[in-house]
Design a protein around this motif. Sequence first.
Motif, mmCIF file in Angstrom:
data_model
loop_
_atom_site.group_PDB
_atom_site.id
_atom_site.type_symbol
_atom_site.label_atom_id
_atom_site.label_comp_id
_atom_site.label_asym_id
_atom_site.label_seq_id
_atom_site.Cartn_x
_atom_site.Cartn_y
_atom_site.Cartn_z
ATOM 1 N N MET A 32 0.587 -1.168 0.194
ATOM 2 C CA MET A 32 0.157 0.018 0.197
ATOM 3 C C MET A 32 0.659 1.299 -0.168
ATOM 4 O O MET A 32 0.459 2.409 -0.578
ATOM 5 N N ARG A 39 -4.339 1.365 -1.820
ATOM 6 C CA ARG A 39 -4.380 1.709 -1.008
ATOM 7 C C ARG A 39 -6.361 2.371 -0.748
ATOM 8 O O ARG A 39 -7.272 2.722 0.006
ATOM 9 N N ALA A 140 -5.293 10.084 2.705
ATOM 10 C CA ALA A 140 -5.900 8.906 2.949
ATOM 11 C C ALA A 140 -6.273 9.215 4.396
ATOM 12 O O ALA A 140 -5.829 9.258 5.386
ATOM 13 N N SER A 159 -4.878 2.917 9.884
ATOM 14 C CA SER A 159 -3.525 1.653 9.267
ATOM 15 C C SER A 159 -2.267 2.624 9.764
ATOM 16 O O SER A 159 -2.018 3.279 11.452
#
Length: 238
Positions: A32, A39, A140, A159
């Motif tokens: 990722m 992602r 993100a 994450s």
Amino acid sequence: MSRDQETIADRADAYVVGLLEPAYSAAVEAEMEIDSALRTAVAQSRDRFLELDLVGPVRPVSPGLWSRIDTAIDARPADPAYEAGRPSPRAGNDNRVAGWRRAAYAAIASSLLLATGLAYRVLDAPKPQVIAVLVDDKGAPRVLVEDFGNASARVTPLSDFSVPADRSMQVWTLPSKEIGPTSLGLLDGWRTATLDGHGLPAPHEEQLYEITLEQPGGSPTGRPTGPILVKGFAKVPR
């Protein structure tokens, strides 16, 4: 949808639901970092499974569950019409069976999560008044904040995140312009934590939440002073 897109979506779903072995999960996380398509797929998968994540804590399944699933899938009666026209798969590379197996795993895992969630709702599990997904400067999703409005907020990393060892991560919210930025507390490592929001008014739609890097022990001023790691605005769960 192309085969490549299907593969990426399958891997993202399996990663988010927790079906991957630790080594493969770590490989997906490493990929990722360099694969924007993966992602994006993981972020979309998290959105789809978010309601399941919120209904209760993770419960481990019994050790023999996956072997029973394998046995049940392998024992399915074959479809003669399909078998007649199906080319012989190369050893260890039956993509059709693998695809159906992944789909079955995902469906079963989702059912288990949903069943657990329904049980917790029946038992009046606390429900967050607002939810905020905090994103980094690239957009993100990195952190999920659930504010229960009862002097506590749960912060869950979505994450991995690299943080200097000589800095503290401090969580903030902005209940109103009059009150100003207010600390919810420090994160003791990059893991799920419940923070104390004592004395704050009930959270509301579009309330700002953010995490900053501060000196050890937190901001000396009681206001954010360091760089913003992630931030986001609250939404009322529907």
